[in-house]
Design an enzyme around this catalytic site. Structure first.
Site, PDB file in Angstrom:
ATOM      1  N   TYR A  64      -4.151  12.545  -9.816  1.00 20.14           N
ATOM      2  CA  TYR A  64      -4.300  11.137  -9.426  1.00 20.14           C
ATOM      3  C   TYR A  64      -2.946  10.438  -9.410  1.00 20.14           C
ATOM      4  CZ  TYR A  64      -5.681   6.214  -9.761  1.00 20.14           C
ATOM      5  OH  TYR A  64      -5.812   4.867  -9.547  1.00 20.14           O
ATOM      6  N   GLN A  65      -2.231  10.494 -10.536  1.00 18.75           N
ATOM      7  CA  GLN A  65      -0.977   9.709 -10.656  1.00 18.75           C
ATOM      8  C   GLN A  65       0.097  10.194  -9.677  1.00 18.75           C
ATOM      9  OE1 GLN A  65      -1.710   7.653 -13.242  1.00 18.75           O
ATOM     10  NE2 GLN A  65      -2.390   8.861 -14.990  1.00 18.75           N
ATOM     11  N   ASP A 116      -1.470   2.751 -18.527  1.00 23.86           N
ATOM     12  CA  ASP A 116      -1.211   3.997 -19.260  1.00 23.86           C
ATOM     13  C   ASP A 116       0.215   4.490 -19.038  1.00 23.86           C
ATOM     14  OD1 ASP A 116      -1.443   5.867 -16.746  1.00 23.86           O
ATOM     15  OD2 ASP A 116      -3.195   4.570 -16.711  1.00 23.86           O
ATOM     16  N   GLU A 136      -0.165  -5.404 -15.680  1.00 20.27           N
ATOM     17  CA  GLU A 136      -1.377  -4.851 -16.309  1.00 20.27           C
ATOM     18  C   GLU A 136      -2.039  -5.968 -17.101  1.00 20.27           C
ATOM     19  OE1 GLU A 136      -3.311  -1.794 -16.908  1.00 20.27           O
ATOM     20  OE2 GLU A 136      -4.370  -3.273 -18.141  1.00 20.27           O
ATOM     21  N   ASP A 167      -3.202 -11.040 -15.234  1.00 19.69           N
ATOM     22  CA  ASP A 167      -4.091 -10.690 -14.133  1.00 19.69           C
ATOM     23  C   ASP A 167      -3.261 -10.517 -12.854  1.00 19.69           C
ATOM     24  OD1 ASP A 167      -6.061 -10.438 -12.270  1.00 19.69           O
ATOM     25  OD2 ASP A 167      -6.852 -12.472 -12.497  1.00 19.69           O
ATOM     26  N   ALA A 168      -3.422  -9.369 -12.211  1.00 21.75           N
ATOM     27  CA  ALA A 168      -2.601  -9.074 -11.038  1.00 21.75           C
ATOM     28  C   ALA A 168      -2.890 -10.029  -9.884  1.00 21.75           C
ATOM     29  CB  ALA A 168      -2.817  -7.632 -10.602  1.00 21.75           C
ATOM     30  N   ASP A 186      -3.173   0.639  -8.913  1.00 19.77           N
ATOM     31  CA  ASP A 186      -3.819   1.639  -9.783  1.00 19.77           C
ATOM     32  C   ASP A 186      -4.757   0.864 -10.706  1.00 19.77           C
ATOM     33  OD1 ASP A 186      -4.451   3.750 -11.451  1.00 19.77           O
ATOM     34  OD2 ASP A 186      -2.585   3.625 -12.586  1.00 19.77           O
TER      35      ASP A 186
HETATM   36  N1  AAT Z   1      -3.815   5.436 -14.280  1.00 20.81           N
HETATM   37  C1  AAT Z   1      -5.095   5.330 -14.872  1.00 20.81           C
HETATM   38  C2  AAT Z   1      -6.096   4.898 -14.030  1.00 20.81           C
HETATM   39  C3  AAT Z   1      -6.669   3.698 -13.947  1.00 20.81           C
HETATM   40  S1  AAT Z   1      -6.311   2.504 -15.084  1.00 20.81           S
HETATM   41  C4  AAT Z   1      -6.659   0.982 -14.362  1.00 20.81           C
HETATM   42  C5  AAT Z   1      -5.982  -0.154 -15.103  1.00 20.81           C
HETATM   43  O1  AAT Z   1      -6.147  -1.349 -14.348  1.00 20.81           O
HETATM   44  C6  AAT Z   1      -6.532  -0.450 -16.502  1.00 20.81           C
HETATM   45  O2  AAT Z   1      -5.519  -0.303 -17.450  1.00 20.81           O
HETATM   46  C7  AAT Z   1      -7.015  -1.901 -16.413  1.00 20.81           C
HETATM   47  O3  AAT Z   1      -6.835  -2.635 -17.615  1.00 20.81           O
HETATM   48  C8  AAT Z   1      -6.141  -2.428 -15.278  1.00 20.81           C
HETATM   49  N2  AAT Z   1      -6.698  -3.633 -14.615  1.00 20.81           N
HETATM   50  C9  AAT Z   1      -7.985  -3.900 -14.311  1.00 20.81           C
HETATM   51  N3  AAT Z   1      -8.091  -5.114 -13.742  1.00 20.81           N
HETATM   52  C10 AAT Z   1      -6.840  -5.644 -13.667  1.00 20.81           C
HETATM   53  C11 AAT Z   1      -6.312  -6.874 -13.192  1.00 20.81           C
HETATM   54  N4  AAT Z   1      -7.103  -7.810 -12.673  1.00 20.81           N
HETATM   55  N5  AAT Z   1      -4.977  -7.079 -13.270  1.00 20.81           N
HETATM   56  C12 AAT Z   1      -4.157  -6.122 -13.789  1.00 20.81           C
HETATM   57  N6  AAT Z   1      -4.607  -4.943 -14.276  1.00 20.81           N
HETATM   58  C13 AAT Z   1      -5.937  -4.685 -14.214  1.00 20.81           C
HETATM   59  C14 AAT Z   1      -7.611   3.525 -12.826  1.00 20.81           C
HETATM   60  C15 AAT Z   1      -8.580   4.647 -12.727  1.00 20.81           C
HETATM   61  C16 AAT Z   1      -9.484   4.551 -11.563  1.00 20.81           C
HETATM   62  C17 AAT Z   1     -10.815   5.183 -11.869  1.00 20.81           C
HETATM   63  C18 AAT Z   1     -11.661   5.288 -10.684  1.00 20.81           C
HETATM   64  N7  AAT Z   1     -13.055   5.582 -11.036  1.00 20.81           N
END
Ligand code: AAT
Length: 318
Positions: A64-65, A116, A136, A167-168, A186
């Protein structure tokens, strides 16, 4: 038989569930945004779960990453060598001019979510990147990753990283126009804090924050489970961006075992996503940085855009 119906009730994949054997729960707490769980699994190493949804496992996070980071970054040209100054010298009565080049290091990249650190770790393989902003929402995800997933959180050690907790959607509303060369979204599934991140106004702010010819790579769910979500996202992106493509990767611990990415570029110099212009195999340091790539290479890049017939039809008909 007699199993708990709750396992089959996730609105993102009703009627099905994937199970991993838990060896030991290592962390469980509620942040202001979601429930955060880390456990040691029997077969996939440590697992990060947010609100009951697997976000990553140590075994398959690479699929994924690496893809979500290198699909966009290998699709934009690495900065050209620029002439920094001309040196003059004379020999046998002739005047010679020699161009001295400096590699310009100037790309600006934004990561949305990704607390992460795994996507940061992958971006840092690109020496042409000057700034890596990350927004994040949940500090607990970052703290937990630093404690339990050091191989991912190592991404935060890069001095180019500037962390913004918030919040993004809000961050992007305030972001200067045309700042970024690439944005990588992500974020988690649109059921909790990420709900607004699949709506049109968010994509409009993403497009605004990108330079002309800038690229977006957005996590775009599973083609088996979320055809409508993908259709909606592609249709919004077609209204907002110049070019829109769908690519996918195999991630066994995500629901249905696959995850997709929407790749878009803004009006400006054309981007040919399907043929990496900036191949990872030619990047200085890409293979030696912290750890070898496990999944991504230029063949996987090109292959990721091959779509099964049913999806090709859906995407084309929009
Ligand atoms: N790399 C790991 C995969 C992820 S993590 C997704 C991250 O997005 C989480 O840490 C969450 O806290 C952050 N996140 C969620 N909403 C917001 C927001 N509004 N603003 C900023 N960050 C946010 C994703 C995996 C995908 C899985 C698919 N099923």
């Amino acid at each position: 038989k007699g199993g708990k119906a709750v396992y089959f009730n996730n609105p993102m994949w009703p009627g099905e569930a994937h199970s991993l054997k838990v060896e030991k729960v290592l962390f469980k707490d509620k942040s202001d945004f979601q429930e955060v769980l880390v456990f040691e699994s029997a077969t996939y190493g440590k697992v990060l779960v947010l609100d009951g949804i697997v976000q990553l496992t140590e075994k398959d996070e690479c699929a994924y990453q690496e893809m979500i980071a290198h699909l966009p970054l290998c699709s934009i040209s690495s900065p050209k060598n620029v002439i920094s100054h001309l040196k003059k010298f004379s020999l046998s009565g002739f005047l010679y001019l020699v161009a001295c080049c400096n590699k310009s290091v100037n790309l600006k990249v934004l990561v949305v979510g990704g607390g992460d650190g795994g996507v940061l770790r992958e971006i840092s393989r690109h020496s042409s990147v000057e700034v890596i902003d990350i927004c994040e929402i949940d500090k607990m995800v970052i703290d937990v990753s630093k404690k339990f997933f050091p191989e991912l959180a190592v991404g935060f050690d890069d001095p180019r990283v500037q962390l913004h907790i918030g919040d993004a959607a809000e961050f992007l509303r305030k972001s200067p126009e045309g700042k970024y060369d690439a944005i990588i979204v992500d974020s988690s599934d649109p059921v909790g804090p990420a709900l607004a991140l699949v709506e049109k106004p968010f994509f409009e702010t993403l497009a605004r924050a990108l330079k002309p010819g800038g690229v977006l790579c957005n996590m775009a769910e599973s083609m088996w489970l979320h055809t409508h979500l993908i259709e909606d996202m592609i249709s919004i992106c077609r209204q907002t961006f110049k070019s829109v493509h769908y690519a996918w990767s195999s991630v066994p611990t995500y629901p249905s075992g696959v995850i997709g990415f929407v790749l878009c570029s803004t009006e400006g110099p054309a981007v040919d996503f399907k043929n990496p212009i900036n191949p990872i195999e030619k990047l200085d340091g890409a293979m030696t940085h912290k750890r070898e790539l496990k999944f991504y290479n230029s063949d996987m890049h090109r292959a990721a855009f091959a779509l099964p017939t049913f999806l090709r039809r859906e995407v084309a008909s929009l």
